[in-house]
Write a protein that holds these residues in place. Sequence first.
Motif, PDB file in Angstrom:
ATOM      1  N   ARG A  42     126.539  83.453  67.747  1.00 28.31           N
ATOM      2  CA  ARG A  42     125.444  83.681  66.791  1.00 28.31           C
ATOM      3  C   ARG A  42     125.312  82.466  65.868  1.00 28.31           C
ATOM      4  N   TYR A  43     124.059  82.125  65.541  1.00 22.29           N
ATOM      5  CA  TYR A  43     123.777  80.961  64.702  1.00 22.29           C
ATOM      6  C   TYR A  43     122.745  81.282  63.639  1.00 22.29           C
ATOM      7  N   ALA A  44     122.779  80.499  62.573  1.00 15.53           N
ATOM      8  CA  ALA A  44     121.715  80.437  61.583  1.00 15.53           C
ATOM      9  C   ALA A  44     121.090  79.057  61.744  1.00 15.53           C
ATOM     10  N   VAL A  45     119.766  78.997  61.866  1.00 14.81           N
ATOM     11  CA  VAL A  45     119.071  77.748  62.157  1.00 14.81           C
ATOM     12  C   VAL A  45     117.991  77.501  61.105  1.00 14.81           C
ATOM     13  N   LYS A  46     117.903  76.249  60.657  1.00 11.97           N
ATOM     14  CA  LYS A  46     116.849  75.840  59.727  1.00 11.97           C
ATOM     15  C   LYS A  46     116.280  74.517  60.224  1.00 11.97           C
ATOM     16  N   VAL A  47     114.988  74.501  60.537  1.00 13.08           N
ATOM     17  CA  VAL A  47     114.305  73.306  61.015  1.00 13.08           C
ATOM     18  C   VAL A  47     113.205  72.972  60.022  1.00 13.08           C
ATOM     19  N   GLU A  48     113.258  71.772  59.468  1.00 10.62           N
ATOM     20  CA  GLU A  48     112.217  71.272  58.575  1.00 10.62           C
ATOM     21  C   GLU A  48     111.814  69.893  59.057  1.00 10.62           C
ATOM     22  N   THR A  49     110.789  69.344  58.469  1.00 14.03           N
ATOM     23  CA  THR A  49     110.354  68.006  58.836  1.00 14.03           C
ATOM     24  C   THR A  49     111.471  67.013  58.573  1.00 14.03           C
ATOM     25  N   GLY A  50     111.975  66.404  59.628  1.00 13.11           N
ATOM     26  CA  GLY A  50     113.012  65.388  59.510  1.00 13.11           C
ATOM     27  C   GLY A  50     114.438  65.912  59.497  1.00 13.11           C
ATOM     28  N   THR A  51     114.650  67.234  59.448  1.00 16.08           N
ATOM     29  CA  THR A  51     116.011  67.765  59.422  1.00 16.08           C
ATOM     30  C   THR A  51     116.167  68.959  60.363  1.00 16.08           C
ATOM     31  N   LEU A  52     117.372  69.102  60.872  1.00 15.87           N
ATOM     32  CA  LEU A  52     117.738  70.244  61.709  1.00 15.87           C
ATOM     33  C   LEU A  52     119.142  70.666  61.316  1.00 15.87           C
ATOM     34  N   GLN A  53     119.298  71.927  60.892  1.00 17.24           N
ATOM     35  CA  GLN A  53     120.606  72.458  60.531  1.00 17.24           C
ATOM     36  C   GLN A  53     120.892  73.654  61.424  1.00 17.24           C
ATOM     37  N   ILE A  54     122.069  73.673  62.040  1.00 18.53           N
ATOM     38  CA  ILE A  54     122.493  74.812  62.843  1.00 18.53           C
ATOM     39  C   ILE A  54     123.958  75.069  62.526  1.00 18.53           C
ATOM     40  N   ARG A  55     124.278  76.330  62.226  1.00 18.49           N
ATOM     41  CA  ARG A  55     125.665  76.671  61.912  1.00 18.49           C
ATOM     42  C   ARG A  55     126.002  78.021  62.514  1.00 18.49           C
ATOM     43  N   GLU A  56     127.283  78.209  62.816  1.00 22.02           N
ATOM     44  CA  GLU A  56     127.709  79.485  63.362  1.00 22.02           C
ATOM     45  C   GLU A  56     127.574  80.558  62.299  1.00 22.02           C
ATOM     46  N   ASN A  57     127.125  81.722  62.742  1.00 20.65           N
ATOM     47  CA  ASN A  57     126.898  82.839  61.850  1.00 20.65           C
ATOM     48  C   ASN A  57     127.873  83.939  62.232  1.00 20.65           C
ATOM     49  N   GLU A  58     128.756  84.304  61.321  1.00 20.66           N
ATOM     50  CA  GLU A  58     129.757  85.310  61.621  1.00 20.66           C
ATOM     51  C   GLU A  58     129.428  86.634  60.950  1.00 20.66           C
ATOM     52  N   LEU A  59     128.162  87.008  60.980  1.00 21.69           N
ATOM     53  CA  LEU A  59     127.757  88.285  60.402  1.00 21.69           C
ATOM     54  C   LEU A  59     128.353  89.434  61.194  1.00 21.69           C
ATOM     55  N   GLN A  60     128.817  90.428  60.477  1.00 24.61           N
ATOM     56  CA  GLN A  60     129.312  91.625  61.123  1.00 24.61           C
ATOM     57  C   GLN A  60     128.530  92.799  60.552  1.00 24.61           C
ATOM     58  N   TYR A  61     128.062  93.640  61.437  1.00 26.72           N
ATOM     59  CA  TYR A  61     127.273  94.785  61.007  1.00 26.72           C
ATOM     60  C   TYR A  61     128.150  96.033  61.030  1.00 26.72           C
ATOM     61  N   SER A  62     127.967  96.868  60.029  1.00 25.31           N
ATOM     62  CA  SER A  62     128.677  98.129  60.005  1.00 25.31           C
ATOM     63  C   SER A  62     127.761  99.202  59.412  1.00 25.31           C
ATOM     64  N   ALA A  63     127.993 100.410  59.805  1.00 24.07           N
ATOM     65  CA  ALA A  63     127.202 101.534  59.296  1.00 24.07           C
ATOM     66  C   ALA A  63     128.129 102.435  58.499  1.00 24.07           C
ATOM     67  N   ASP A  64     127.810 102.624  57.231  1.00 21.24           N
ATOM     68  CA  ASP A  64     128.599 103.538  56.395  1.00 21.24           C
ATOM     69  C   ASP A  64     128.032 104.938  56.538  1.00 21.24           C
ATOM     70  N   GLU A  65     128.919 105.882  56.774  1.00 17.95           N
ATOM     71  CA  GLU A  65     128.464 107.262  56.922  1.00 17.95           C
ATOM     72  C   GLU A  65     128.934 108.108  55.776  1.00 17.95           C
TER      73      GLU A  65
END
Length: 61
Positions: free
Chosen positions: A38-61
């Motif tokens: 999984r990644y988070a990506v940001k592309v703008e004029t002249g720049t490209l950023q990509i980083r690993e995204n370690e989001l974890q999803y959980s459901a509280d009951e």
Amino acid sequence: MARGTGKYKVACPVCGKPLFTSATAEIDDICCPKCRTRYAVKVETGTLQIRENELQYSADE
């Protein structure tokens, strides 16, 4: 960057699978279909950023 189009081709840095092509984008969670990293990506004029995204999803009951 492809000449004349102003777009970036974003590929997974782990396995090399192409993810998308865009001139601008800000994506908080994209998953590589090949290696499932999984990644988070940001592309703008002249720049490209990509980083690993370690989001974890959980459901509280």
